[in-house]
Scaffold this motif. Structure first.
Motif, short mmCIF file in Angstrom:
data_model
loop_
_atom_site.label_atom_id
_atom_site.label_comp_id
_atom_site.label_asym_id
_atom_site.label_seq_id
_atom_site.Cartn_x
_atom_site.Cartn_y
_atom_site.Cartn_z
N ARG A 35 0.84 -1.20 0.00
CA ARG A 35 0.00 0.00 0.00
C ARG A 35 0.87 1.24 0.00
NH1 ARG A 35 -4.96 0.82 4.23
NH2 ARG A 35 -5.81 2.76 3.38
N ARG A 36 0.79 2.02 -1.07
CA ARG A 36 1.58 3.22 -1.17
C ARG A 36 1.01 4.29 -0.26
NH1 ARG A 36 0.78 7.24 -4.45
NH2 ARG A 36 -0.59 6.06 -5.82
N PRO A 37 1.86 5.08 0.39
CA PRO A 37 1.34 6.12 1.26
C PRO A 37 0.41 7.06 0.51
CG PRO A 37 3.70 5.86 1.56
CD PRO A 37 3.31 5.02 0.37
N SER A 38 -0.66 7.48 1.18
CA SER A 38 -1.64 8.34 0.55
C SER A 38 -1.05 9.70 0.20
CB SER A 38 -2.83 8.55 1.49
OG SER A 38 -3.68 9.55 0.99
N MET B 25 -16.89 10.81 -19.87
CA MET B 25 -16.41 11.08 -18.52
C MET B 25 -17.39 10.51 -17.51
SD MET B 25 -15.11 15.05 -18.91
CE MET B 25 -14.13 15.02 -17.40
N PHE B 26 -16.86 9.85 -16.49
CA PHE B 26 -17.68 9.29 -15.42
C PHE B 26 -17.27 9.96 -14.11
CE2 PHE B 26 -17.88 6.16 -18.75
CZ PHE B 26 -19.16 5.63 -18.66
N PHE B 27 -18.19 10.72 -13.52
CA PHE B 27 -17.95 11.32 -12.22
C PHE B 27 -18.53 10.40 -11.15
CE2 PHE B 27 -17.44 14.90 -15.05
CZ PHE B 27 -16.35 15.55 -14.50
N VAL B 28 -17.65 9.72 -10.45
CA VAL B 28 -18.07 8.63 -9.56
C VAL B 28 -18.12 9.09 -8.12
CG1 VAL B 28 -17.07 6.94 -11.14
CG2 VAL B 28 -15.72 7.75 -9.19
N CYS B 29 -19.02 8.47 -7.36
CA CYS B 29 -19.10 8.68 -5.91
C CYS B 29 -18.28 7.59 -5.23
CB CYS B 29 -20.55 8.62 -5.43
SG CYS B 29 -21.56 10.01 -5.99
N GLY B 30 -17.49 7.99 -4.25
CA GLY B 30 -16.60 7.03 -3.61
C GLY B 30 -17.30 5.85 -2.99
N ARG C 261 -14.88 -1.64 -8.13
CA ARG C 261 -13.58 -1.26 -8.68
C ARG C 261 -13.33 -1.86 -10.05
NH1 ARG C 261 -9.69 0.52 -4.17
NH2 ARG C 261 -11.02 0.69 -2.35
N ASP C 262 -13.92 -3.01 -10.33
CA ASP C 262 -13.76 -3.59 -11.66
C ASP C 262 -14.36 -2.69 -12.73
OD1 ASP C 262 -12.40 -5.76 -10.69
OD2 ASP C 262 -14.13 -7.12 -10.72
N LEU C 263 -15.47 -2.02 -12.40
CA LEU C 263 -16.06 -1.09 -13.36
C LEU C 263 -15.17 0.13 -13.55
CD1 LEU C 263 -19.88 -1.26 -12.49
CD2 LEU C 263 -18.74 -2.06 -14.58
N LEU C 264 -14.53 0.59 -12.48
CA LEU C 264 -13.57 1.69 -12.63
C LEU C 264 -12.45 1.28 -13.59
CD1 LEU C 264 -12.98 3.25 -9.08
CD2 LEU C 264 -14.55 4.00 -10.88
N ARG C 265 -11.94 0.08 -13.42
CA ARG C 265 -10.86 -0.39 -14.30
C ARG C 265 -11.35 -0.53 -15.73
NH1 ARG C 265 -10.41 -3.94 -9.76
NH2 ARG C 265 -8.72 -3.27 -8.36
N GLU C 266 -12.58 -0.97 -15.91
CA GLU C 266 -13.13 -1.09 -17.25
C GLU C 266 -13.25 0.28 -17.91
OE1 GLU C 266 -17.09 -3.01 -19.46
OE2 GLU C 266 -16.64 -3.47 -17.36
N MET C 267 -13.68 1.27 -17.14
CA MET C 267 -13.75 2.64 -17.67
C MET C 267 -12.38 3.09 -18.16
SD MET C 267 -16.02 4.44 -14.69
CE MET C 267 -17.69 3.92 -14.30
N ALA C 268 -11.38 2.93 -17.29
CA ALA C 268 -10.03 3.38 -17.64
C ALA C 268 -9.47 2.59 -18.82
CB ALA C 268 -9.12 3.25 -16.42
N ASP C 269 -9.70 1.30 -18.84
CA ASP C 269 -9.19 0.47 -19.94
C ASP C 269 -9.78 0.89 -21.27
OD1 ASP C 269 -7.65 -0.94 -18.16
OD2 ASP C 269 -9.02 -2.66 -18.03
N ASP C 270 -11.02 1.37 -21.26
CA ASP C 270 -11.67 1.81 -22.50
C ASP C 270 -11.31 3.24 -22.88
OD1 ASP C 270 -12.85 -0.63 -22.76
OD2 ASP C 270 -14.90 0.02 -22.34
N GLY C 271 -10.51 3.91 -22.06
CA GLY C 271 -10.07 5.26 -22.39
C GLY C 271 -10.96 6.36 -21.86
N GLU D 28 -7.37 6.63 -7.15
CA GLU D 28 -5.93 6.47 -7.37
C GLU D 28 -5.46 5.06 -7.01
OE1 GLU D 28 -1.62 8.51 -6.34
OE2 GLU D 28 -3.45 9.27 -5.38
N ARG D 29 -5.97 4.51 -5.92
CA ARG D 29 -5.54 3.16 -5.54
C ARG D 29 -6.03 2.11 -6.52
NH1 ARG D 29 -6.65 3.71 0.97
NH2 ARG D 29 -4.83 5.01 1.43
N THR D 30 -7.12 2.40 -7.21
CA THR D 30 -7.65 1.44 -8.18
C THR D 30 -7.00 1.59 -9.54
OG1 THR D 30 -9.80 1.51 -7.03
CG2 THR D 30 -9.76 0.57 -9.25
N LEU D 31 -6.80 2.83 -9.98
CA LEU D 31 -6.33 3.08 -11.34
C LEU D 31 -4.86 3.47 -11.41
CD1 LEU D 31 -9.40 5.03 -12.77
CD2 LEU D 31 -8.98 2.56 -12.71
N GLY D 32 -4.25 3.78 -10.25
CA GLY D 32 -2.84 4.13 -10.25
C GLY D 32 -2.56 5.60 -10.50
#
Length: 287
Positions: free
Chosen positions: A65-68, A133-138, A145-155, A188-192
């Motif tokens: 876990r990288r420091p916040s 663009m997807f404005f997500v609620c935490g 998180r898989d949907l977040l990754r899918e969003m990012a993977d699709d650009g 950030e922790r999900t998408l880097g």
């Protein structure tokens, strides 16, 4: 005799000093090694995953876990520079449109991700090879998180829409920061990488939201076309609102969560090919 004794003691002292020097070098080496292990990139300290995460439970391995980067005293000196939130100027009002995109528009979706409706939105966008663009609620994103990754993977661009969707100007500055920070951490922790865009729930902004958003490296984005899809006005009305408001640089507000969004998903299947046939590009901004 006294001189002889002094001469005999000198080698003894030298031996003691040599031994001390060796022991000191060993201790110093161990200290430096410990410091390197604590701070060298690629070798982060491990911590137990939060309760409820897939890795939590008996026998689960510790997750690095990288420091916040969202704490008051962030430890970011060893993070890649592109991952650090940029220092942005503080705006006094949000961006309403993005005129530098040529004959292109931006489609945005708020409140998700939702496992029932977000996949349908992603499927339609993928079919037409466009980005949104997807404005997500935490509190939604942390369990999807898989949907977040899918969003990012699709650009697509993943932005911050607060943690629990409150009316931010009614909160104390500390609460506003917590709402924004927690969601940025999940992203950030999900998408880097941290989010570069923020949208206030209900479009309710104040000085603190602009200041905190800029401090976290996010630009504030509102909209020019409100589909009012949250009222479930009917698929046809949603389509007409988008087509009537179509213009270069326009930003369209829709929702993929927060209620029954089946009309929003169906409307996207109708108006997206219509916009493309009229020569509009569908794109996303780049910070």
């Amino acid at each position: 005799m006294d001189a002889f004794k002094k001469d005999q003691m000198i080698p003894g002292r030298r031996a003691v000093l040599r031994i001390a020097a060796v022991l000191g070098a060993v201790g110093l080496t161990r200290l430096l090694s410990a410091g390197e292990a604590a701070h060298t990139p690629g070798r982060p300290a491990t911590a137990s995953p939060p309760a409820g995460s897939p890795a939590a439970g008996p026998g689960a391995a510790a997750v690095p876990r990288r420091p916040s980067s969202y704490r008051l005293s962030p430890m970011t000196e060893f993070q890649p520079p592109e991952y650090r939130p940029a220092r942005l100027p503080v705006r006094r009002e949000p961006l309403l449109e993005l005129p530098d995109l040529g004959r292109s528009m931006v489609l945005t979706f708020d409140d998700g991700p939702d496992p029932h409706y977000t996949p349908g939105v992603l499927k339609t966008l993928r079919r037409h090879d466009v980005r949104a663009m997807f404005f997500v609620c935490g509190e939604m994103a942390t369990g999807q998180r898989d949907l977040l990754r899918e969003m990012a993977d699709d650009g697509h661009v993943v932005g911050n829409h607060s943690w629990s969707h409150p009316e931010l100007p009614k909160l104390r500055p500390g609460r506003i920061r917590a709402e924004m920070e927690r969601t940025s951490e999940v992203i950030e922790r999900t998408l880097g990488r941290p989010p570069a865009w923020f949208r206030a729930p209900y479009g309710a902004w104040n000085r603190h939201t602009f200041e905190i958003g800029a401090d976290l490296g996010m630009e504030p984005l509102a909209w020019t076309v409100d589909t009012l899809d949250w009222k479930s006005p009917g698929t046809g009305k949603i389509v007409r609102s988008v087509m009537d408001g179509a213009a270069p640089g326009a930003v369209v507000l829709s929702h993929d969560a927060g209620g029954d969004r089946s009309q929003s998903v169906a409307a996207l299947r109708n108006y997206l090919p219509g916009l493309l046939s009229q020569g509009y590009g569908i794109t996303v901004p780049r910070p």
